[in-house]
Design an enzyme around this catalytic site. Structure first.
Site, PDB file in Angstrom:
ATOM      1  N   ASP A  14      37.697  45.044  33.986  1.00 38.25           N
ATOM      2  CA  ASP A  14      38.268  43.701  34.051  1.00 38.25           C
ATOM      3  C   ASP A  14      38.630  43.295  35.473  1.00 38.25           C
ATOM      4  O   ASP A  14      38.622  44.117  36.391  1.00 38.25           O
ATOM      5  CB  ASP A  14      39.498  43.603  33.125  1.00 38.25           C
ATOM      6  CG  ASP A  14      40.468  44.771  33.309  1.00 38.25           C
ATOM      7  OD1 ASP A  14      40.353  45.491  34.313  1.00 38.25           O
ATOM      8  OD2 ASP A  14      41.326  44.957  32.434  1.00 38.25           O
ATOM      9  N   HIS A  56      46.891  46.840  24.323  1.00 30.72           N
ATOM     10  CA  HIS A  56      45.657  46.232  24.854  1.00 30.72           C
ATOM     11  C   HIS A  56      44.843  47.254  25.650  1.00 30.72           C
ATOM     12  O   HIS A  56      45.388  48.190  26.236  1.00 30.72           O
ATOM     13  CB  HIS A  56      45.939  44.960  25.663  1.00 30.72           C
ATOM     14  CG  HIS A  56      46.488  45.131  27.040  1.00 30.72           C
ATOM     15  ND1 HIS A  56      47.750  44.719  27.396  1.00 30.72           N
ATOM     16  CD2 HIS A  56      45.933  45.628  28.176  1.00 30.72           C
ATOM     17  CE1 HIS A  56      47.942  44.959  28.685  1.00 30.72           C
ATOM     18  NE2 HIS A  56      46.864  45.512  29.180  1.00 30.72           N
ATOM     19  N   ASN A  83      51.414  46.827  24.655  1.00 33.51           N
ATOM     20  CA  ASN A  83      51.152  46.178  23.360  1.00 33.51           C
ATOM     21  C   ASN A  83      49.835  46.657  22.740  1.00 33.51           C
ATOM     22  O   ASN A  83      49.343  46.070  21.790  1.00 33.51           O
ATOM     23  CB  ASN A  83      51.139  44.648  23.518  1.00 33.51           C
ATOM     24  CG  ASN A  83      50.085  44.171  24.512  1.00 33.51           C
ATOM     25  OD1 ASN A  83      49.271  44.964  24.993  1.00 33.51           O
ATOM     26  ND2 ASN A  83      50.079  42.883  24.817  1.00 33.51           N
ATOM     27  N   GLU A 114      43.722  41.529  24.577  1.00 34.46           N
ATOM     28  CA  GLU A 114      45.096  41.387  24.101  1.00 34.46           C
ATOM     29  C   GLU A 114      45.124  41.353  22.562  1.00 34.46           C
ATOM     30  O   GLU A 114      44.104  41.050  21.935  1.00 34.46           O
ATOM     31  CB  GLU A 114      45.677  40.078  24.646  1.00 34.46           C
ATOM     32  CG  GLU A 114      45.817  40.046  26.160  1.00 34.46           C
ATOM     33  CD  GLU A 114      47.071  40.766  26.660  1.00 34.46           C
ATOM     34  OE1 GLU A 114      47.558  41.697  25.979  1.00 34.46           O
ATOM     35  OE2 GLU A 114      47.555  40.387  27.733  1.00 34.46           O
TER      36      GLU A 114
HETATM   37  C1  GLP Z   1      46.341  46.263  32.890  1.00 33.04           C
HETATM   38  C2  GLP Z   1      44.871  46.639  32.829  1.00 33.04           C
HETATM   39  C3  GLP Z   1      44.613  47.692  31.765  1.00 33.04           C
HETATM   40  C4  GLP Z   1      45.613  48.833  31.925  1.00 33.04           C
HETATM   41  C5  GLP Z   1      47.009  48.305  31.758  1.00 33.04           C
HETATM   42  C6  GLP Z   1      48.075  49.384  31.847  1.00 33.04           C
HETATM   43  O1  GLP Z   1      46.688  45.328  31.955  1.00 33.04           O
HETATM   44  N1  GLP Z   1      44.041  45.516  32.553  1.00 33.04           N
HETATM   45  O2  GLP Z   1      43.292  48.160  31.891  1.00 33.04           O
HETATM   46  O3  GLP Z   1      45.349  49.830  30.960  1.00 33.04           O
HETATM   47  O4  GLP Z   1      47.241  47.358  32.798  1.00 33.04           O
HETATM   48  O5  GLP Z   1      48.348  49.686  33.194  1.00 33.04           O
HETATM   49  P1  GLP Z   1      49.234  50.878  33.675  1.00 33.04           P
HETATM   50  O6  GLP Z   1      48.370  52.085  33.667  1.00 33.04           O
HETATM   51  O7  GLP Z   1      49.656  50.510  35.067  1.00 33.04           O
HETATM   52  O8  GLP Z   1      50.394  50.985  32.735  1.00 33.04           O
END
Ligand code: GLP
Length: 240
Positions: free
Chosen positions: A67, A135, A133, A140
């Site tokens: 993404d 995702h 959540n 989402e």
């Molecule tokens: C973002 C990314 C996800 C990732 C999430 C959690 O939303 N798009 O791919 O898994 O953050 O990030 P973190 O590892 O910093 O908790």
């Protein structure tokens, strides 16, 4: 679904790096699906360490990231492009032409990304973090699963969670372009890493909950080759 719990967050993330490294060792022209967020950083450090020791080579490796934010320039240090450059791409010999991140904000841009993944032969191994959540990528919670790469409007929960990287929540982009659940499910293998107490509900719902687009990661229960790696805190609701 394989589920492994490690004493520390670092160990769980390094184990994910080992799985990616093993894939590169087994197939020198592997297609890697890559993720951003703080969780995968030790996985990338593990890959860089092995690259520096001459154990793995990225010369023929192809990458597709999950993404990117919409409306943020690739050169912006808060972009996922910049994140990947900093933590992996600038530190190994991956060819710039073999590196892909989604960009744009149209259905056509999403379709072009899906076509590029198909043309590369599909993703061999997809690394995933998880949002609080549930995702994955930027898929989402919703009332349906999406198939291909698409533009998403971020939830308030995700904007607040990601605000730590920006000066204020107001600066967090409201939209992103993300691979869809179909892209993730089409990967030959999936490795999801989750660490910390604030991921415990998401981990529990992913593994034990009903399969529902309200918890996008729950669809991974149906994936034929999925490994979930966590630390003890993220696994804290999995005891019984
Ligand atoms: C973002 C990314 C996800 C990732 C999430 C959690 O939303 N798009 O791919 O898994 O953050 O990030 P973190 O590892 O910093 O908790």
């Amino acid at each position: 679904m394989e589920f492994h719990v490690y004493e520390t967050a670092k160990a769980a993330c390094e184990a994910a790096g080992m799985l990616l490294g093993a894939q590169i060792t087994r197939k020198g022209d592997s297609v890697l699906g890559l993720a951003t967020g703080s969780t995968p950083i030790p996985a990338y450090e593990t890959l860089v360490k092995w690259y520096n020791r001459g154990v793995i080579d990225f010369d023929r490796i192809v990458t597709f990231n999950l993404d990117e934010y919409v409306g943020i320039d690739h050169k912006n240090p808060l972009s996922y492009h910049a994140f990947m450059d900093e933590h992996l791409f600038s530190k190994v010999n991956v060819r710039p032409e073999n590196v892909h991140l989604p960009s744009g904000h149209s259905a056509a841009a999403g379709a072009a990304y899906d076509a590029a993944i198909r043309a590369a032969g599909g993703i061999d191994i997809q690394l995933l973090g998880i949002g609080r959540n549930g995702h994955i990528g930027f898929n989402e919670p919703d009332d349906k699963f999406t198939y291909g790469t698409h533009v998403v409007t971020l939830t308030e929960n995700t904007i607040q969670a990601n605000a730590r990287f920006f000066r204020s929540p107001d600066e967090v982009p409201r939209q992103a372009i993300s691979m869809g659940i179909g892209n993730i499910m089409a990967a030959k293998c999936v490795v999801l890493v989750a660490t910390g107490r604030d991921k415990a509900e998401a981990v529990y719902n992913t593994i034990r909950g009903p399969i529902t687009p309200r918890v996008p990661a729950s669809i991974l229960q149906l994936h034929p080759c999925c490994v979930i790696l966590t630390d003890t805190e993220a696994a804290s609701l999995m005891k019984d």
